[in-house]
Design a protein around this motif. Structure first.
Motif, PDB file in Angstrom:
ATOM      1  N   GLY A 117      30.502  -9.604  46.374  1.00  0.00           N
ATOM      2  CA  GLY A 117      30.013 -10.935  46.063  1.00  0.00           C
ATOM      3  C   GLY A 117      29.165 -10.931  44.800  1.00  0.00           C
ATOM      4  O   GLY A 117      29.233 -11.850  43.981  1.00  0.00           O
ATOM      5  N   SER A 118      28.346  -9.896  44.642  1.00  0.00           N
ATOM      6  CA  SER A 118      27.506  -9.793  43.444  1.00  0.00           C
ATOM      7  C   SER A 118      28.361  -9.722  42.188  1.00  0.00           C
ATOM      8  O   SER A 118      28.085 -10.401  41.190  1.00  0.00           O
ATOM      9  N   GLU A 119      29.383  -8.899  42.232  1.00  0.00           N
ATOM     10  CA  GLU A 119      30.262  -8.787  41.056  1.00  0.00           C
ATOM     11  C   GLU A 119      30.952 -10.113  40.760  1.00  0.00           C
ATOM     12  O   GLU A 119      31.151 -10.476  39.600  1.00  0.00           O
ATOM     13  N   SER A 256      30.661 -22.969  43.419  1.00  0.00           N
ATOM     14  CA  SER A 256      30.327 -22.889  44.836  1.00  0.00           C
ATOM     15  C   SER A 256      30.447 -21.434  45.284  1.00  0.00           C
ATOM     16  O   SER A 256      31.532 -20.836  45.187  1.00  0.00           O
ATOM     17  N   ASP A 257      29.338 -20.874  45.714  1.00  0.00           N
ATOM     18  CA  ASP A 257      29.358 -19.496  46.199  1.00  0.00           C
ATOM     19  C   ASP A 257      29.784 -19.529  47.666  1.00  0.00           C
ATOM     20  O   ASP A 257      28.978 -19.773  48.561  1.00  0.00           O
ATOM     21  N   GLU A 258      31.080 -19.267  47.876  1.00  0.00           N
ATOM     22  CA  GLU A 258      31.677 -19.366  49.212  1.00  0.00           C
ATOM     23  C   GLU A 258      31.758 -18.007  49.891  1.00  0.00           C
ATOM     24  O   GLU A 258      32.585 -17.804  50.793  1.00  0.00           O
ATOM     25  N   ALA A 285      34.532 -13.690  49.039  1.00  0.00           N
ATOM     26  CA  ALA A 285      34.458 -12.251  49.361  1.00  0.00           C
ATOM     27  C   ALA A 285      34.488 -12.136  50.886  1.00  0.00           C
ATOM     28  O   ALA A 285      35.126 -12.952  51.556  1.00  0.00           O
ATOM     29  N   LYS A 286      33.785 -11.195  51.426  1.00  0.00           N
ATOM     30  CA  LYS A 286      33.544 -11.026  52.866  1.00  0.00           C
ATOM     31  C   LYS A 286      34.768 -11.309  53.744  1.00  0.00           C
ATOM     32  O   LYS A 286      35.602 -10.446  53.931  1.00  0.00           O
ATOM     33  N   ALA A 287      34.896 -12.538  54.303  1.00  0.00           N
ATOM     34  CA  ALA A 287      35.990 -12.814  55.234  1.00  0.00           C
ATOM     35  C   ALA A 287      37.364 -12.764  54.565  1.00  0.00           C
ATOM     36  O   ALA A 287      38.385 -12.765  55.244  1.00  0.00           O
TER      37      ALA A 287
HETATM   38  C1  LIG Z   1      26.402 -16.226  49.440  1.00  0.00           C
HETATM   39  C2  LIG Z   1      26.432 -14.805  48.983  1.00  0.00           C
HETATM   40  N1  LIG Z   1      26.753 -14.531  47.719  1.00  0.00           N
HETATM   41  C3  LIG Z   1      26.804 -13.268  47.268  1.00  0.00           C
HETATM   42  C4  LIG Z   1      26.517 -12.213  48.091  1.00  0.00           C
HETATM   43  C5  LIG Z   1      26.530 -10.804  47.552  1.00  0.00           C
HETATM   44  O1  LIG Z   1      27.592 -10.119  48.070  1.00  0.00           O
HETATM   45  P1  LIG Z   1      27.612  -8.504  48.010  1.00  0.00           P
HETATM   46  O2  LIG Z   1      26.571  -8.011  48.930  1.00  0.00           O
HETATM   47  O3  LIG Z   1      29.025  -8.180  48.438  1.00  0.00           O
HETATM   48  O4  LIG Z   1      27.376  -8.127  46.593  1.00  0.00           O
HETATM   49  C6  LIG Z   1      26.192 -12.444  49.430  1.00  0.00           C
HETATM   50  C7  LIG Z   1      25.898 -11.338  50.357  1.00  0.00           C
HETATM   51  O5  LIG Z   1      25.494 -11.520  51.479  1.00  0.00           O
HETATM   52  C8  LIG Z   1      26.126 -13.776  49.883  1.00  0.00           C
HETATM   53  O6  LIG Z   1      25.771 -14.063  51.145  1.00  0.00           O
END
Ligand SMILES: Cc1ncc(COP(=O)(O)O)c(C=O)c1O
Length: 460
Positions: A117-119, A256-258, A285-287
């Motif tokens: 998510g950070s990337e 939008s950070d989904e 990311a994630k799901a």
């Molecule tokens: C909304 C959101 N954006 C970005 C991130 C960052 O993701 P990552 O930990 O995979 O870098 C997270 C992590 O929890 C998040 O909840």
């Protein structure tokens, strides 16, 4: 404090843990997990726990899903690694990008893959800067985020994050990243202010910030639909329409950070669907892989892609990308996860289970320790307070939410504590109705034990 087990002692002598109090960890030791199945994980002594956080908001399909395991192993056998640099490609990345284009809640021309998510959010920042240079507006570079936002921990993403501890002693945020108000009515509304008035005020605050900075210098606005790590904050219904209107007025690119809310967490396909706005781009990311492998993505609208093409004509290369951008094993898992979400109607199922989940959550609002119980879909937050009426918080040093999490673990439930003594709950989307009841029964017992503990410690 009993002595640490052998494995716990090895842990504290070898690992720097993310997001931990490194001193307390040396005393308490970690919870060492060994395997998982469905919504349960098991520690190294075989004790089962409900994974009430879906790992880190990611394991939507739970643990031990044979279809995902099979998709991963088949792809590893076929082509374990290939990249997308310098004109190489592979079918899993192409197919997944096609699927994301179909599913995205916004018009999408192309997809850029990363691993975290950070990337993804760092990529969003860089793409906006790059686009505005290509468009001949080099001053339009500032990015507005929000207080209590969470967008990750790399240098740009941590700057977007609006949490003190992510900045303090890390020399962040970097220049050009601004933070506007947080849409949390419980904490930040003025006396007597309704939800609607609060949302109007936040819209005005954003507009004032843009004007005071000079709209010609403001490039983008980024927001999570429901704020996750900042405290599971659900904005008023009219908040995002207000904000989107301001962004449109000043030609501010809306992201939008989904990363948490995408793929059904709020009972809708994406968080922006649930909260009624249409951004220019999303980070996911994630799901996307249900946490079975790292993968994230950013959607690129046509106008941005055209600007990227323009710069390739000028510079000769689009010099951005990660070794693991579009990793074939992660992509194969994601293709299968998206197939399962559609086939098993996971989003619709989440929406169907949400009223039960939210009712059980809301019932905890009566607990003497709970200032606010809030949530949407299958995510919830509980804010613990020393005094319900005045909303007075506990001293952060007392670690009340951390203690609640320890009691929950003893009750066989994994949850997480966040800044401000908030407990978050975000189970796998596959959780069954009976399991939701069990999760909240364990949580209620943990809260009761926490209450007794705060009294014994003379904290409340
Ligand atoms: C909304 C959101 N954006 C970005 C991130 C960052 O993701 P990552 O930990 O995979 O870098 C997270 C992590 O929890 C998040 O909840």
């Amino acid at each position: 404090m009993p002595p640490l087990s052998n494995v716990a002692a090895r842990d504290v002598e070898t690992l720097v843990h993310p997001y931990a109090n490194l001193v307390a960890l040396r005393e308490h030791g970690p919870l060492v997990l060994e395997h998982g199945n469905g919504i349960f994980v098991y520690d190294n002594e075989g004790r089962p726990y409900i994974e009430g956080m879906a790992g880190l908001w990611c394991a939507a399909l739970g643990y031990g899903n044979e279809e995902l395991i099979e998709a991963a192993t088949a792809q590893m056998r076929k082509l374990s690694f290939a990249h997308l640099f310098t004109g190489l490609s592979h079918d899993p990345a192409i197919e997944l990008a096609e699927r994301i284009k179909e599913l995205a809640p916004v018009p999408t021309s192309k997809v850029f893959f990363c691993s975290s998510g950070s990337e993804a959010n760092d990529t969003q920042v860089k793409l906006v800067w790059y686009m505005n240079n290509a468009l001949g507006r080099p001053r339009k570079k500032k990015i507005i985020s929000r207080m209590r936002a969470y967008h990750g921990v790399t240098v740009a993403a941590a700057s977007l994050t609006g949490l003190v501890n992510n900045h303090r002693d890390f020399d962040l945020p970097i220049a050009g990243i601004l933070h506007t108000g947080c849409p949390h009515h419980y904490r930040y509304a003025q006396d007597g202010e309704t939800d609607v008035e609060f949302a109007i005020r936040l819209g005005r605050e954003l507009e004032d910030l843009i004007l005071s900075e000079d709209a010609e210098t403001v490039a983008a606005f980024i927001a999570e639909p429901v704020m996750g790590a900042g405290g599971v904050i659900v904005p008023p219904k009219t908040y995002f329409p207000q904000i989107a209107q301001v962004c449109r007025k000043y030609d501010v690119y809306m992201i939008s950070d989904e990363v948490i809310c995408g793929f059904g967490r709020l009972g809708a396909p994406f968080g922006c669907n649930a909260l009624g706005y249409e951004p220019h781009s999303i980070s996911i990311a994630k799901a996307l892989t249900s946490g079975y492998a790292p993968l994230s993505a950013v959607t690129v609208p046509q106008s941005m892609y055209d600007a990227l093409l323009e710069d390739s004509r000028k510079i000769g290369i689009f010099a951005h990308g990660f070794t693991y951008s579009g990793h074939p094993v992660s992509a194969a898992i994601a293709i299968k996860a998206l197939e399962i979400y559609a086939r098993d109607r996971i989003v619709e199922q989440a929406a169907r289970k949400a009223p039960q989940f939210q009712a059980r959550l809301a019932a905890l609002a009566d607990h003497p320790l709970v200032g606010e119980a809030r949530g949407l879909g299958l995510v919830g937050g509980i804010e613990l307070v020393a005094d319900k009426r005045s909303k007075r918080s506990f001293e952060p040093k007392a670690g009340v939410a951390a203690q609640a999490v320890r009691f929950a673990q003893q009750e066989g439930l994994i949850i997480r504590y966040l800044a401000g003594d908030v407990i978050s709950i975000c189970p796998p989307l596959i959780i069954a109705p009976g399991e939701i009841d069990e999760l909240f029964a364990r949580l209620a017992r943990a809260l009761d034990r926490t209450l007794s503990w705060t009294r014994a410690q003379r904290l409340a």
